[in-house]
Structures are given as structure tokens and as C-alpha cells.
Design an enzyme around this catalytic site. Structure first.
Site, PDB file in Angstrom:
ATOM      1  N   LYS A   1      39.639  48.501  40.028  1.00  0.00           N
ATOM      2  CA  LYS A   1      39.141  49.466  41.122  1.00  0.00           C
ATOM      3  C   LYS A   1      38.925  50.776  40.731  1.00  0.00           C
ATOM      4  CE  LYS A   1      41.850  47.103  44.769  1.00  0.00           C
ATOM      5  NZ  LYS A   1      40.673  46.834  45.463  1.00  0.00           N
TER       6      LYS A   1
ATOM      7  N   ARG B   1      43.504  35.874  47.613  1.00  0.00           N
ATOM      8  CA  ARG B   1      43.399  34.595  48.004  1.00  0.00           C
ATOM      9  C   ARG B   1      43.799  33.755  47.081  1.00  0.00           C
ATOM     10  NH1 ARG B   1      37.139  35.891  48.450  1.00  0.00           N
ATOM     11  NH2 ARG B   1      38.042  37.967  48.603  1.00  0.00           N
TER      12      ARG B   1
HETATM   13  N1  BES Z   1      43.732  44.317  48.293  1.00  0.00           N
HETATM   14  C1  BES Z   1      42.400  44.163  48.156  1.00  0.00           C
HETATM   15  C2  BES Z   1      41.686  44.305  49.841  1.00  0.00           C
HETATM   16  C3  BES Z   1      41.855  45.821  50.537  1.00  0.00           C
HETATM   17  C4  BES Z   1      40.936  46.624  50.465  1.00  0.00           C
HETATM   18  C5  BES Z   1      42.896  46.076  51.390  1.00  0.00           C
HETATM   19  C6  BES Z   1      40.975  47.731  51.035  1.00  0.00           C
HETATM   20  C7  BES Z   1      42.849  47.322  51.848  1.00  0.00           C
HETATM   21  C8  BES Z   1      42.131  48.060  51.791  1.00  0.00           C
HETATM   22  C9  BES Z   1      41.868  42.885  47.880  1.00  0.00           C
HETATM   23  O1  BES Z   1      42.524  42.343  46.983  1.00  0.00           O
HETATM   24  C10 BES Z   1      40.416  42.974  47.505  1.00  0.00           C
HETATM   25  O2  BES Z   1      40.237  43.826  46.401  1.00  0.00           O
HETATM   26  N2  BES Z   1      39.326  42.548  47.941  1.00  0.00           N
HETATM   27  C11 BES Z   1      38.207  42.727  47.538  1.00  0.00           C
HETATM   28  C12 BES Z   1      37.485  41.405  47.275  1.00  0.00           C
HETATM   29  C13 BES Z   1      36.181  41.398  46.600  1.00  0.00           C
HETATM   30  C14 BES Z   1      36.423  41.485  45.362  1.00  0.00           C
HETATM   31  C15 BES Z   1      35.477  40.159  47.022  1.00  0.00           C
HETATM   32  C16 BES Z   1      37.312  43.529  48.312  1.00  0.00           C
HETATM   33  O3  BES Z   1      37.572  43.555  49.280  1.00  0.00           O
HETATM   34  O4  BES Z   1      36.653  44.758  47.833  1.00  0.00           O
HETATM   35 MN    MN Z   2      42.231  43.179  45.002  1.00  0.00          MN
END
Ligand code: BES
Ligand code: MN
Ligand code: ZN
Length: 503
Positions: A282, A356
């Protein structure tokens, strides 16, 4: 917080602060407010006459009785609740939260509240909402501040005592108070776990907290470490954890409130104690917020605490897969294919879609209980924040009745959720060239494709999923919240479970 019930005349009791509620637009104080106004020498009437206090939601008016009046409350705090015909539990929760904030500002450790029966909110429900508002508002996270600077210029001392002054039958409000206290305490546990940073709230720490709950309450805890997870075939959970020095854990907390092993309700919560994204790293900006990626798991532990404290007459199991998602030379890589506990293979296209993966193994484990229903909650997708903002969680599921039950529990608790569709067309976005499915479905409908992924691991059970990415933590703008972890959806889950007990 210590909660007491008093049936004495509120206006005659010696208390540092008495809180009373007033609806919008009244000209003539009634009931307990009228008695208070007499005590105040008509000061409330004058404030109403001059339009200085109009009873708007969360508007406050602090009045002091004249020096010559002896006994009775030292201060009266009137809190507006808006239009009487629109009064609901959430308005009371917020009004009570506001009162606690005022007491805090006055550096009072104790306060009392009295109310006349509201015709639109039943006594038990108003007692529940008032206790929730107070207990939630009084919570604060101070354990990492060295020598808490309480006192003169530092932090106000926490409000520790609330007296509910109720002039009707005590039995009308006792049960509501008990429910409100347990639900708010559960939510506060979730907030405390959320507030702890990733270096402290590791998977092992989450497991220790679950064990502590099981020591104190009628709960049975089982903790699976790396070896047990391997024996269970939980390769997805292990794969996510592989980039980190912190070992994964699967927490299982069982509550058997019905001796006859009737099919339990199973709650599953994402317990990602820190989500850096893994190799699909990230951006640095805002990454510290990803300590909140265990919010679903925290809410499940909070809900189990509340269920056990309330000694509900049904069976509930909480399952919390815990891991940390970091990049390293051993970490899961984009393109890797893993085999889940359920036997399905997953092509991991993006290691940041890790929630997931760990939920897939936890949901397949949940099936061993042959549950009556499974509800999972997870900070799963940024797309959910785009869709619903910070106002509501998303709810998706295989069973329309269950989705509707959760939606209603969301309304009752003030922790709203709103449905998104799970049509089979969305599943096609997860088709993989090399494995049974991919872990990402592209940008369109990101919240739905994440749920479509989870659905592959729940079999035919009634199942629903709450995406809490936008609601679990935030600015904490409500009177009974603070910035950071909000404990959502702990109370929603307990409200839902209680609705199942009644039916
Ligand atoms: N924990 C994150 C989702 C998240 C994003 C929670 C912002 C709270 C605030 C999750 O693990 C994630 O990184 N999801 C990705 C999925 C994508 C790679 C398909 C996302 O939402 O960007
Ligand atoms: Mn994530
Ligand atoms: Zn995550």
C-alpha cells in the site's frame, strides 16, 4: 462505569448533576422538567420564553438552583432531543452522550438522568439507549499515555457513575439497563482492541484477549497456532501470514447458552492486525490506519463478551482469523496459487486482497458447526467506502431474510447497514486461467466481488457478510464516539443475536 437505578424524586436527590431532556418547541415545561423549573426559580421558563433554549437535538442548557434552595441536584443540564414525534433510541443515545461530554468538561465523575415516559420510545428501550450513550461516551483509550495527565490542565477524569432516576416500576427499565450496559461494554472492548497499535495487538495478543474472556465468562476458547492450522489445511490463512514474523492464530470462542447443542449462530470477524498490503504494498499515506484491519475480529470478541454477560439462551460461536500482512522474502507473491481449507485453489493476483483469503478458511471452518446462520464482518474493501461512505456498512448474503434481519438490527442499534446485490454475474469477474478463482475481480463492484469470493466458501448455509471498511473507524463525530476505532458493528451483532433469541 457503574450504573445505578433510583426511584426517589429526582428533584429532591442530592446529586452533582441531573440531566433532563426537552423536546423542541415546548413553551411550558412538563413533568420532571416542571418540577426542576420550580427548583430553579423559573429559570428554565425564562430561557424558553426568550428563545435561548429551543430543544434542538443535542442543544444544552446548564442551570444552577438559587443558593437558598437546599438539597437536590447541584446543577441541572437540559439536553434537547428535537421534535417529540420523531424521537427514537438513537436520539436518546446521542443526547446522553452529549450530557456525558458536558459532565466531563465540568470534571464531574458522576451524573444522574431522569426522564418521563416518552410515548414513542418504550421505557426499557429508552433505559437501554441512555445507558449505551453514557457508557460509550465515557470510554477513552489512555493506556499508552505515560502518567495520565488527569487533573487541573490535563485530561478530564473519566465519568464513572451514572444514576438512572425512574419514577415508574423498576421492572420496566432494569432489563433495558442490563442490555445497554452489556452491549456498550462489548463495543468498548472492541474499541480498546482497535486502538492498540499493530506492534501490541498482534495475532497472539488477540488470542490472549480471547482466553481472558473465557476465564471470566461462560465461554470456551480454542486457539489454533501454525501447527494446528497446517493440520486443518488452512493454507490461505498461513499464506497471508507468511511475510510476517508474527505467527497467525485462529480464535474460536464458543458460547453454549442452550444445553441441547441446538445449531449455533456463528460470527466470523477479520482479524488482520496490520495490513501493509504485502508484496502488493500500500502507499505510505494513511497506512497507519491499517492497524484497524482487525476491527471485524474485535467486534466479534466484543459481541461474544456481551452475549456471555447477558447469558442469552442460545448458542453462539465466534471465529476470528488473525494475521499480519507484510512484504518480505518469504511473503506470498502476486500470481501464487494456494489451496484453501475447502479445497478450492485461488490465484492470488493481488496480495492486498488478503482479508477474503483468511476469511475463506475461517468460513469453511465455521461449517463444521452446522450453524443456523453465519454472519461475517470485515474491513474488506476500499470500494465500500466509495459506495456508502462512513454512514452505513454494506450487507450482502445468500439469504434475503437474514439480510433483512441484519438491516433491522442496524436500524435499532444506530449502526446501519444497507444491502448490495450478489447476482451470479459478478462471480464471473473472479474466473481464473490457472486456478478455481482469483482473489480480485477488477475495479467494478469491488465490494460485491469480494463478497462473491467469500460466498464460494460458505456452502448452502444462510450467510451474510458486513463490509465495515467505512464504518468501523473514523472521525468519531457522534457525541458518544471518539476519533479512531468506533467498535462498530458490535451492537448491531448483539441486537441481531437477541432478535434470534426472541424468535
Ligand atoms: N483492509 C483493506 C480494505 C480497506 C480499505 C479497509 C480502506 C479500510 C479502508 C483490504 O485488505 C484491501 O486492501 N482491499 C483492497 C482490495 C483490492 C486489492 C481488490 C482494496 O480495497 O483496495
Ligand atoms: Mn489489504
Ligand atoms: Zn485488509
Amino acid at each position: 462505569m457503574h450504573i445505578r437505578l433510583s426511584t426517589l424524586d429526582p428533584v429532591l436527590t442530592d446529586l452533582p448533576l441531573l440531566v433532563l431532556f426537552l423536546p423542541e418547541g415546548i413553551r411550558e415545561p412538563e413533568g420532571v422538567a416542571a418540577a426542576a423549573d420550580t427548583r430553579l426559580g423559573g429559570a428554565l421558563r425564562r430561557a424558553l420564553d426568550r428563545g435561548d433554549f429551543r430543544g434542538k437535538k443535542e442543544e444544552t442548557l446548564l442551570l444552577f438552583p438559587p443558593a437558598e434552595s437546599e438539597g437536590g441536584p447541584g446543577r441541572f443540564l437540559f439536553v434537547g432531543v428535537g421534535r417529540a414525534e420523531e424521537l427514537d433510541a438513537e436520539t436518546l443515545r446521542r443526547a446522553m452522550g452529549r450530557a456525558v461530554r458536558v459532565a466531563e468538561g465540568l470534571r464531574l465523575g458522576a451524573l444522574a438522568v431522569s426522564w418521563d415516559p416518552f410515548w414513542s420510545v418504550a421505557p426499557a428501550l429508552s433505559a437501554q439507549a441512555l445507558v449505551e450513550g453514557a457508557v460509550l461516551a465515557a470510554w477513552d483509550f489512555r493506556e499508552l499515555k505515560s502518567c495520565p495527565p488527569e487533573g487541573q490542565d490535563g485530561l478530564p477524569p473519566p465519568v464513572q457513575e451514572l444514576t438512572l432516576v425512574w419514577q415508574g416500576e423498576p421492572s420496566q427499565v432494569r432489563e433495558g439497563m442490563r442490555i445497554g450496559l452489556a452491549q456498550a461494554r462489548g463495543e468498548n472492548l472492541a474499541r480498546t482492541l482497535q486502538a492498540r497499535p499493530g506492534n501490541l495487538a498482534t495475532p497472539a495478543h488477540m488470542a490472549e484477549e480471547a482466553l481472558r474472556l473465557a476465564q471470566r465468562l461462560p465461554l470456551q476458547a480454542r486457539i489454533l497456532g501454525p501447527e494446528e492450522l497446517r493440520a486443518e489445511g488452512m493454507e490461505a490463512l498461513l499464506a497471508v501470514a507468511r511475510g510476517s514474523e508474527a505467527e497467525p492464530r485462529l480464535i474460536v470462542l464458543e458460547y453454549w447458552g442452550r444445553k441441547n447443542r441446538e445449531a449455533p449462530l456463528v460470527l466470523v470477524g477479520k482479524g488482520l492486525t496490520f495490513d501493509a498490503g504485502g508484496i502488493s504494498l500500500k502507499p505510505a499515506q494513511g497506512m497507519e490506519e491499517m492497524k484497524f484491519d482487525m476491527s471485524g475480529g474485535a467486534a466479534v470478541l466484543g459481541a461474544l463478551q456481551a452475549v456471555a454477560e447477558l447469558e442469552l439462551e442460545l448458542n453462539v460461536v465466534g471465529i476470528v482469523p488473525c494475521a499480519e500482512n507484510l512484504p518480505s522474502g518469504r511473503a506470498l507473491k502476486p500470481g501464487d496459487v494456494i489451496r484453501t481449507r475447502a479445497g478450492k485453489t485461488v490465484e492470488v493476483v493481488n496480495t492486498d486482497a488478503e482479508g477474503r483469503l483468511i476469511l475463506a478458511d475461517a468460513l469453511s471452518y465455521a461449517q463444521e458447526y452446522q450453524p443456523a446462520a453465519v454472519v461475517d464482518c470485515a474491513t474488506l474493501t476500499g470500494a465500500c467506502v466509495v459506495a456508502l461512505g462512513h454512514v452505513a456498512s454494506a450487507v450482502l448474503g445468500t439469504h434475503e431474510g437474514l439480510v433483512e434481519e441484519l438491516r433491522r438490527a442496524g436500524d435499532r442499534s444506530g449502526e446501519r447497514c444497507w444491502p448490495l446485490p450478489l447476482w451470479k454475474e459478478y462471480r464471473e469477474q473472479l474466473d481464473s486461467q490457472v486456478a478455481d478463482l482469483m482473489n480480485v475481480g477488477g475495479r467494478p463492484a469491488g465490494t460485491i466481488t469480494a463478497a462473491a469470493f467469500l460466498r464460494e466458501f460458505v456452502g448452502d448455509l444462510p450467510w451474510a457478510h458486513l463490509d465495515i471498511a467505512g464504518t468501523a473507524y473514523g472521525e468519531g463525530k457522534l457525541s458518544y464516539q471518539r476519533k479512531g476505532g468506533l467498535g462498530v458493528p458490535t451492537r448491531l451483532l448483539v441486537e441481531w443475536i437477541r432478535s434470534r433469541e426472541a424468535s
